[in-house]
Design a protein around this motif. Structure first.
Motif, PDB file in Angstrom:
ATOM      1  N   UNK A   1     -10.544   7.294  -8.879  1.00  0.00           N
ATOM      2  CA  UNK A   1      -9.397   7.234  -7.982  1.00  0.00           C
ATOM      3  C   UNK A   1      -8.669   5.905  -8.175  1.00  0.00           C
ATOM      4  N   UNK A   2      -7.362   5.928  -8.044  1.00  0.00           N
ATOM      5  CA  UNK A   2      -6.558   4.728  -8.248  1.00  0.00           C
ATOM      6  C   UNK A   2      -5.734   4.436  -6.997  1.00  0.00           C
ATOM      7  N   UNK A   3      -5.416   3.150  -6.847  1.00  0.00           N
ATOM      8  CA  UNK A   3      -4.585   2.767  -5.698  1.00  0.00           C
ATOM      9  C   UNK A   3      -3.879   1.458  -5.989  1.00  0.00           C
ATOM     10  N   UNK A   4      -2.653   1.340  -5.481  1.00  0.00           N
ATOM     11  CA  UNK A   4      -1.871   0.116  -5.570  1.00  0.00           C
ATOM     12  C   UNK A   4      -1.436  -0.261  -4.153  1.00  0.00           C
ATOM     13  N   UNK A   5      -1.726  -1.501  -3.752  1.00  0.00           N
ATOM     14  CA  UNK A   5      -1.351  -1.992  -2.425  1.00  0.00           C
ATOM     15  C   UNK A   5      -0.458  -3.211  -2.619  1.00  0.00           C
ATOM     16  N   UNK A   6       0.787  -3.105  -2.222  1.00  0.00           N
ATOM     17  CA  UNK A   6       1.724  -4.211  -2.366  1.00  0.00           C
ATOM     18  C   UNK A   6       1.733  -5.085  -1.118  1.00  0.00           C
ATOM     19  N   UNK A   7       2.233  -6.331  -1.292  1.00  0.00           N
ATOM     20  CA  UNK A   7       2.294  -7.305  -0.193  1.00  0.00           C
ATOM     21  C   UNK A   7       0.943  -7.458   0.492  1.00  0.00           C
ATOM     22  N   UNK A   8      -0.099  -7.605  -0.339  1.00  0.00           N
ATOM     23  CA  UNK A   8      -1.454  -7.660   0.196  1.00  0.00           C
ATOM     24  C   UNK A   8      -1.903  -9.109   0.347  1.00  0.00           C
ATOM     25  N   UNK A   9      -2.604  -9.405   1.434  1.00  0.00           N
ATOM     26  CA  UNK A   9      -3.165 -10.729   1.665  1.00  0.00           C
ATOM     27  C   UNK A   9      -2.123 -11.743   2.075  1.00  0.00           C
ATOM     28  N   UNK A  10      -2.592 -12.947   2.349  1.00  0.00           N
ATOM     29  CA  UNK A  10      -1.688 -13.995   2.805  1.00  0.00           C
ATOM     30  C   UNK A  10      -0.744 -14.463   1.704  1.00  0.00           C
ATOM     31  N   UNK A  11      -1.092 -14.193   0.424  1.00  0.00           N
ATOM     32  CA  UNK A  11      -0.207 -14.563  -0.675  1.00  0.00           C
ATOM     33  C   UNK A  11       0.826 -13.476  -0.972  1.00  0.00           C
ATOM     34  N   UNK A  12       0.724 -12.364  -0.266  1.00  0.00           N
ATOM     35  CA  UNK A  12       1.667 -11.246  -0.440  1.00  0.00           C
ATOM     36  C   UNK A  12       1.683 -10.784  -1.885  1.00  0.00           C
ATOM     37  N   UNK A  13       0.512 -10.670  -2.470  1.00  0.00           N
ATOM     38  CA  UNK A  13       0.398 -10.220  -3.854  1.00  0.00           C
ATOM     39  C   UNK A  13       0.224  -8.715  -3.949  1.00  0.00           C
ATOM     40  N   UNK A  14      -0.042  -8.243  -5.154  1.00  0.00           N
ATOM     41  CA  UNK A  14      -0.267  -6.823  -5.402  1.00  0.00           C
ATOM     42  C   UNK A  14      -1.723  -6.613  -5.773  1.00  0.00           C
ATOM     43  N   UNK A  15      -2.380  -5.712  -5.064  1.00  0.00           N
ATOM     44  CA  UNK A  15      -3.759  -5.337  -5.334  1.00  0.00           C
ATOM     45  C   UNK A  15      -3.763  -3.944  -5.949  1.00  0.00           C
ATOM     46  N   UNK A  16      -4.403  -3.794  -7.096  1.00  0.00           N
ATOM     47  CA  UNK A  16      -4.527  -2.476  -7.715  1.00  0.00           C
ATOM     48  C   UNK A  16      -5.951  -2.293  -8.198  1.00  0.00           C
TER      49      UNK A  16
END
Length: 260
Positions: A1-16
């Motif tokens: 399974x795949x997932x992309x989470x934008x604006x993640x964490x206090x640095x507002x980065x991208x988690x994939x």
């Protein structure tokens, strides 16, 4: 399974991330990671300088939870991209690649039996290893398998989340401590986004097609020739291409253009 989470964490980065399940209920294990990873990372504090600690802590938490509800397990490979810090982390043999005109460059060292340090660790734990010929269907995989203490399951990876049948604590005599043959301990690597056309996270079903001949062929040119191609469309085209070559294995792919 795949997932992309934008604006993640206090640095507002991208988690994939990609979680590739295996075993009887591996799909359940990978779905648990798919659903809970971002939430758990946020809870433990995914702050600048503490990201790796958070990933390590959450991997161990997910491992315990999967063992509680599942027989099988899953890999996990993730990337976090931000202006301040970009890195990949992995448990198992799912991959991360830098994709540009030079082809596909692996960014991780998969936890499998091609790694002598992992084989040494398992031998030191008195693990039962099975040696056989390389598979025709999976010629790039090591022919070595680790066998669980009860002998019912065999896997060709050396770390995972879940897989409680490989955790000797579940077979131990009370009061004695035994190792987990497939520990949930992640490894990390900082990544430089400069010059990177694409970042790809992929399951091992994709990796089986990525030999030098194929990845430098014209079939893969769309990655850098078609600048209008969006990540979703590129991932789908690539996945279809992979499955046309190896239809008997599952394939999960997530793609991002770091500078888009």
């Amino acid at each position: 399974m795949v997932r992309v989470v934008e604006d993640f964490g206090s640095q507002r980065g991208t988690l994939l991330y990609v979680a590739d399940g295996h075993g009887y209920d591996g799909k359940k294990a990978s779905h648990l990671v798919y659903k809970k990873l971002p939430r758990y990372l946020s809870r433990v504090g995914f702050d600048p300088g503490a990201e790796r600690h958070a990933v390590r802590k959450v991997c161990h938490k997910l491992d315990v939870e999967i063992k509680r509800f599942c027989e099988g397990g899953t890999t996990l490979t993730l990337a976090f991209l931000s202006n301040n810090s970009s890195f990949v982390a992995w448990v198992g043999d799912s991959e991360a690649f830098r994709v540009n005109r030079n082809g596909f460059e692996s960014l991780v060292a998969p936890h499998d039996f091609e790694r002598k340090d992992e084989v040494h660790r398992l031998n030191s734990s008195n693990a039962d290893l099975q040696y056989s010929k390389r598979s025709f269907m999976h010629p790039l995989r090591s022919p070595i398998r680790v066998i669980c203490p009860q002998g019912r399951h065999k896997l060709n990876i050396t770390r995972s989340l879940g897989d409680k049948s490989f955790d000797l604590a579940h077979h131990a005599v009370f009061g004695k401590s035994f190792p987990d043959l497939l520990p949930p301990e992640p490894e990390f690597r900082d990544i430089d986004l400069d010059g990177m056309s694409w970042l790809m996270i992929a399951s091992d079903g994709v990796v089986n097609t990525l030999n030098e001949t194929i990845t430098h062929s014209s079939e893969y040119n769309f990655f850098y020739r078609d600048q209008s191609l969006g990540p979703s469309e590129a991932a789908e085209r690539f996945r279809n291409l992979v499955q046309s070559k190896i239809p008997y294995d599952n394939s999960s792919v997530v793609l991002v253009r770091p500078h888009c």
